[in-house]
Design an enzyme around this catalytic site. Structure first.
Site, PDB file in Angstrom:
ATOM      1  N   GLY A  52       0.749  -1.212  -0.033  1.00 55.46           N
ATOM      2  CA  GLY A  52      -0.074  -0.087  -0.010  1.00 55.46           C
ATOM      3  C   GLY A  52       0.930   1.140   0.166  1.00 55.46           C
ATOM      4  CD  GLN A  57       3.487   5.867   2.665  1.00 55.58           C
ATOM      5  OE1 GLN A  57       2.331   5.229   2.416  1.00 55.58           O
ATOM      6  NE2 GLN A  57       4.299   5.111   3.200  1.00 55.58           N
ATOM      7  CB  CYS A 115       5.366   2.223   7.728  1.00 58.14           C
ATOM      8  SG  CYS A 115       4.658   3.586   6.698  1.00 58.14           S
ATOM      9  CG  LEU A 116       6.860   0.882   1.725  1.00 60.24           C
ATOM     10  CD1 LEU A 116       6.323   1.449   0.524  1.00 60.24           C
ATOM     11  CD2 LEU A 116       8.061   0.278   1.598  1.00 60.24           C
ATOM     12  CG  HIS A 157      -0.560   0.925   7.196  1.00 62.01           C
ATOM     13  ND1 HIS A 157       0.657   0.436   7.906  1.00 62.01           N
ATOM     14  CD2 HIS A 157       0.035   1.799   6.115  1.00 62.01           C
ATOM     15  CE1 HIS A 157       1.571   1.104   7.946  1.00 62.01           C
ATOM     16  NE2 HIS A 157       1.508   1.973   6.805  1.00 62.01           N
ATOM     17  CD  GLU A 158      -1.135   2.483   2.550  1.00 68.24           C
ATOM     18  OE1 GLU A 158      -0.687   3.474   2.411  1.00 68.24           O
ATOM     19  OE2 GLU A 158      -0.522   1.260   3.072  1.00 68.24           O
ATOM     20  CG  HIS A 161       0.102   6.533   5.626  1.00 71.99           C
ATOM     21  ND1 HIS A 161       1.282   6.850   6.246  1.00 71.99           N
ATOM     22  CD2 HIS A 161       0.381   5.428   5.263  1.00 71.99           C
ATOM     23  CE1 HIS A 161       2.148   6.014   6.050  1.00 71.99           C
ATOM     24  NE2 HIS A 161       1.514   4.953   5.823  1.00 71.99           N
TER      25      HIS A 161
END
Ligand code: NI
Length: 203
Positions: A52, A57, A115-116, A157-158, A161
């Site tokens: 995702g 991000q 997480c990236l 999670h997204e 963000h």
């Protein structure tokens, strides 16, 4: 896809990750600019690789996220782990201006995630096992869909963000592991083992 479609991923500490993102004007989904952004986000997620990616991000404060999961991303995750996580294939999905609400009666599931934008770390997060998502897709068409299991985790999670939240805000602090130690100690083990050994309560 070309290499130039892959964008740098913003890392934690940058305020763009901590501000609520702005709603997308649905009319903008017809513009080449927004369609290009979606293609770039897809390429960036694939290159990472990740399951995702939210627009903040890549430094764009809009309520837009891309999701995808499948065998090409499962690596060494074994069949038992996939089953425990209810992790199944999620075709490429775009969510614009999503509203996420828990589906009653499905409870929480606690698993490690990463997480990236927070590289090199993993922590256990309790998430709703099923959520209803009302959003628009990349064509501006309404989406009203229930996600469960691992895809529900990705969605939550997204969506976090897009609200200026990181998974660490919801994580069991005592579960925090380097990615290397996650692989060394906890990958392939039930989360209850980590809870016992590290001293946190599994919800
Ligand atoms: Ni993330």
């Amino acid at each position: 896809m070309t290499d130039e479609d892959v964008l740098p991923i913003v890392q934690c500490g940058d305020p763009v990750l901590r501000r609520p993102a702005e709603p997308v004007d649905p009319a903008d989904l017809r513009t080449a600019e927004l369609q290009r952004l979606i293609a770039q986000m897809r390429a960036t997620m694939e290159a990472a690789p990740g399951v995702g990616l939210a627009a903040p991000q890549v430094g764009v404060p809009l309520q837009l996220a891309v999701l995808q999961d499948g065998p090409e991303r499962w690596g060494k995750v074994n069949a038992d782990e996939l089953a425990a996580r209810e992790r199944y294939e999620l075709p490429f999905t775009v969510l614009v201006n999503p509203t996420v609400t828990p589906v009653d009666g499905n409870g929480l599931a606690g698993f490690y995630e990463g997480c990236l934008s927070v590289p090199g770390l993993a922590a256990l997060v309790a998430r709703h096992r099923a959520v209803r998502v009302e959003a628009l897709d990349e064509h501006g068409e309404p989406v009203d869909r229930v996600f469960s299991g691992w895809p529900a985790r990705i969605v939550q999670h997204e969506a976090d963000h897009l609200g200026g939240r990181l998974y660490l805000d919801r994580a069991e602090a005592r579960s925090l592991s380097t990615a290397d130690n996650y692989v060394k100690f906890w990958a392939g083990h039930p989360p209850a083992d980590a809870a016992d050994a590290l001293g946190f309560t599994l919800r």
